[in-house]
Design an enzyme around this catalytic site. Structure first.
Site, PDB file in Angstrom:
ATOM      1  N   PHE A  98      39.008  43.176  33.121  1.00  0.00           N
ATOM      2  CA  PHE A  98      37.642  43.321  33.588  1.00  0.00           C
ATOM      3  C   PHE A  98      37.418  42.577  34.894  1.00  0.00           C
ATOM      4  O   PHE A  98      36.386  42.697  35.503  1.00  0.00           O
ATOM      5  CB  PHE A  98      36.658  42.804  32.525  1.00  0.00           C
ATOM      6  CG  PHE A  98      36.847  43.476  31.173  1.00  0.00           C
ATOM      7  CD1 PHE A  98      37.060  44.837  31.106  1.00  0.00           C
ATOM      8  CD2 PHE A  98      36.833  42.735  30.019  1.00  0.00           C
ATOM      9  CE1 PHE A  98      37.247  45.455  29.880  1.00  0.00           C
ATOM     10  CE2 PHE A  98      37.011  43.344  28.792  1.00  0.00           C
ATOM     11  CZ  PHE A  98      37.227  44.701  28.715  1.00  0.00           C
ATOM     12  N   TRP A 113      29.695  46.301  34.152  1.00  0.00           N
ATOM     13  CA  TRP A 113      30.482  45.212  34.737  1.00  0.00           C
ATOM     14  C   TRP A 113      31.816  45.077  34.006  1.00  0.00           C
ATOM     15  O   TRP A 113      32.833  44.734  34.612  1.00  0.00           O
ATOM     16  CB  TRP A 113      29.691  43.905  34.645  1.00  0.00           C
ATOM     17  CG  TRP A 113      30.438  42.693  35.115  1.00  0.00           C
ATOM     18  CD1 TRP A 113      30.483  42.181  36.383  1.00  0.00           C
ATOM     19  CD2 TRP A 113      31.262  41.814  34.321  1.00  0.00           C
ATOM     20  NE1 TRP A 113      31.268  41.055  36.433  1.00  0.00           N
ATOM     21  CE2 TRP A 113      31.756  40.811  35.176  1.00  0.00           C
ATOM     22  CE3 TRP A 113      31.621  41.781  32.977  1.00  0.00           C
ATOM     23  CZ2 TRP A 113      32.594  39.788  34.717  1.00  0.00           C
ATOM     24  CZ3 TRP A 113      32.452  40.770  32.526  1.00  0.00           C
ATOM     25  CH2 TRP A 113      32.931  39.786  33.384  1.00  0.00           C
ATOM     26  N   HIS A 114      31.803  45.363  32.700  1.00  0.00           N
ATOM     27  CA  HIS A 114      33.008  45.169  31.901  1.00  0.00           C
ATOM     28  C   HIS A 114      34.085  46.210  32.183  1.00  0.00           C
ATOM     29  O   HIS A 114      35.272  45.939  31.927  1.00  0.00           O
ATOM     30  CB  HIS A 114      32.665  45.182  30.406  1.00  0.00           C
ATOM     31  CG  HIS A 114      32.056  43.899  29.920  1.00  0.00           C
ATOM     32  ND1 HIS A 114      30.709  43.622  30.024  1.00  0.00           N
ATOM     33  CD2 HIS A 114      32.614  42.816  29.337  1.00  0.00           C
ATOM     34  CE1 HIS A 114      30.476  42.423  29.518  1.00  0.00           C
ATOM     35  NE2 HIS A 114      31.613  41.909  29.099  1.00  0.00           N
ATOM     36  N   GLY A 115      33.725  47.368  32.648  1.00  0.00           N
ATOM     37  CA  GLY A 115      34.771  48.347  32.917  1.00  0.00           C
ATOM     38  C   GLY A 115      34.236  49.677  33.380  1.00  0.00           C
ATOM     39  O   GLY A 115      33.075  50.020  33.143  1.00  0.00           O
TER      40      GLY A 115
END
Length: 482
Positions: free
Chosen positions: A482, A325-327
């Protein structure tokens, strides 16, 4: 528009004045003003992104109404999956399209075949990961009949686009934030003062702590092959405080700004670097995301109710998905998997719920055991942040390999080492303030409130001077990417 920009300094008082002194007697107009202000705030980066958030808002509002009316379970599931696919589809295209294309091509090249596929020049819409999850939680809660859908499109639009937390959270649940748009709001002086105090503390975290840590973290990470192991440790520690000051600072400003307008947002950080194990850390770090994954992914998968294999599987799924989800980079996936490995022994020994209270509650000094546990947890966290910050998997392993070399036992050497030492002193004072306020929801609620008014105002004045002193350049918040 950045919280730490002149634009926002002008924008906020104008919206505040209109909200409380021009249309304060009309709830619908107040909500409409929030929508307009939020669209201006969001469109400040790129007006084209507005079409995306408006479309997402209309889709989920419509599906919410249809879910409430529809009785046929198959049709209700179809509606739910329509919302999921639309929201995740947008997120996947803008955030992960090139990642999947590049890895698809690499995989076939590895097996001796060549595929020609070109990446697209896609601009990632700011905050898409946050408002996508926020609207999804609304649809899922309506589907589960945990929430009655709203009939007020303006209120729902204000909920989705609420400018204080739109870009980087906290990720609010409709069950908490949406009902606040239905209620008449009266100006509360004490609440507004508390909001200003929270904004001040958030700006201090961002501008004084995070932005200064970023200077040295970037220098060391971007030139890691040139530095000794001891210097790389310093760089990792600076990034550890950079990401905390940056992200929790944003959350503090968002929460404080919301209080100026009569809204209460959920706490997003609860002094995570005082955690005694990784399970406690994840109950205190980015709380809105952690609880989102727990409620909408971990529990539906079975949580920890199944056998050992299911517990292990679900733990890795939630942490790896959280990392992704962060990247769109394998470094984030490894970061998530590493945290799952940290968490696993606690889960298997049923010790993941040991530390639910505040560390050293009622005391100023922790015990030796608590100090040792906090130090171990902090060390493991610093190690995992290396993967989060590194440009690639190879870079991360190279960085860690250089740390664990003979040069680890040398004195750190890099440009500006004297300023870095002074910054460490500032970080130490900052952490002492956090330690003193750890039994409250926010550290600033405790700081100086029992002092006389002149002393308290003097302290705030010092914070303001430091913010202006260090705030010469507007630096973007880390989580915008993000």
């Amino acid at each position: 528009m950045l919280f730490n920009s002149i634009d926002f300094v002008i924008f906020l008082p104008i919206v505040f004045a209109l909200y409380w002194f021009v249309i304060n007697k009309n709830l619908k107009l107040q909500n409409l003003l929030i929508v307009i202000a939020s669209l201006v705030f969001y469109g400040w980066w790129d007006w084209r992104f507005l079409f995306l958030i408006i479309f997402s808002t209309i889709v989920d509002y419509t599906i919410g109404r249809l879910l409430f009316i529809e009785k046929n379970q198959i049709k209700r599931k179809t509606l739910l999956w329509t919302s999921i696919l639309v929201n995740i589809g947008f997120l996947g295209f803008f955030k992960y399209h090139n990642f999947f294309i590049d890895n698809f091509v690499t995989a076939f090249t590895f097996f001796g075949s060549e595929i020609k596929a070109s990446s697209l020049n896609i601009i990632l819409p700011v905050g898409i990961s946050f408002y996508t999850f926020q609207t999804l939680s609304y649809t899922i809660d309506v589907y589960k009949r945990n929430l009655e859908p709203t009939k007020d499109l303006i209120a729902f639009s204000a909920f989705v686009s609420f400018f204080p937390q739109l870009v980087a959270g906290p990720i609010e649940r409709a069950t908490n934030l949406l009902p606040q748009f239905y209620k008449k709001r009266e100006f509360d002086y004490s609440k507004a003062v508390d909001g200003m105090r929270q904004i001040l503390w958030g700006l201090f975290k961002k501008i004084v702590i995070a932005d200064n840590c970023a200077e040295f973290a970037n220098l060391i990470f971007n030139n890691s092959s040139d530095f000794s192991g001891s210097t790389l440790v310093v760089g990792a520690i600076f990034f550890t405080f950079q990401i905390y000051g940056d992200f929790s600072g944003y959350s503090d400003i968002a929460i404080g700004t919301s209080r100026l307008f009569g809204f209460n947002l959920k706490q997003n950080f609860a002094f995570p670097y005082f955690s005694r194990d990784i399970a406690e850390f994840w109950r205190r770090w980015h709380i809105s995301l952690s609880t989102w994954f727990k409620d909408y992914l971990y529990i539906p998968l079975g949580g920890s109710l199944g056998g050992t294999w299911l517990k292990v599987r679900n733990t890795f799924i939630i942490f790896i998905v959280s990392g992704f989800w962060h990247g769109a980079n394998w470094t984030f996936v490894v970061w998530g998997a590493l945290n799952a490995l940290y968490f696993l022994p606690l889960l298997l020994t049923k010790n993941n719920r040991n530390n639910l209270d505040v560390v050293a509650k009622g005391k100023f000094f922790p015990s030796l055991k608590e100090s040792a546990l906090m130090s171990l947890t902090f060390g493991l966290t610093v190690l995992s942040w290396i993967f989060f910050r590194a440009n690639s998997i190879d870079h991360a392993f190279s960085y860690i390999g250089s740390i664990f070399s003979s040069s680890l036992f040398t004195l750190p050497e890099f440009s500006g080492v004297g300023r870095a030492f002074r910054l460490f002193i500032v970080i130490l004072i900052f952490m002492l303030i956090e330690w003193g306020g750890r039994e409250n929801q926010f550290a600033i609620q405790q700081l100086g409130l029992k002092w006389s008014r002149p002393l308290r105002r003097g302290m705030y004045f010092i914070f303001i001077i430091l913010i202006f002193w260090f705030g010469q350049n507007e630096q973007q918040f880390i989580y915008f990417q993000f």
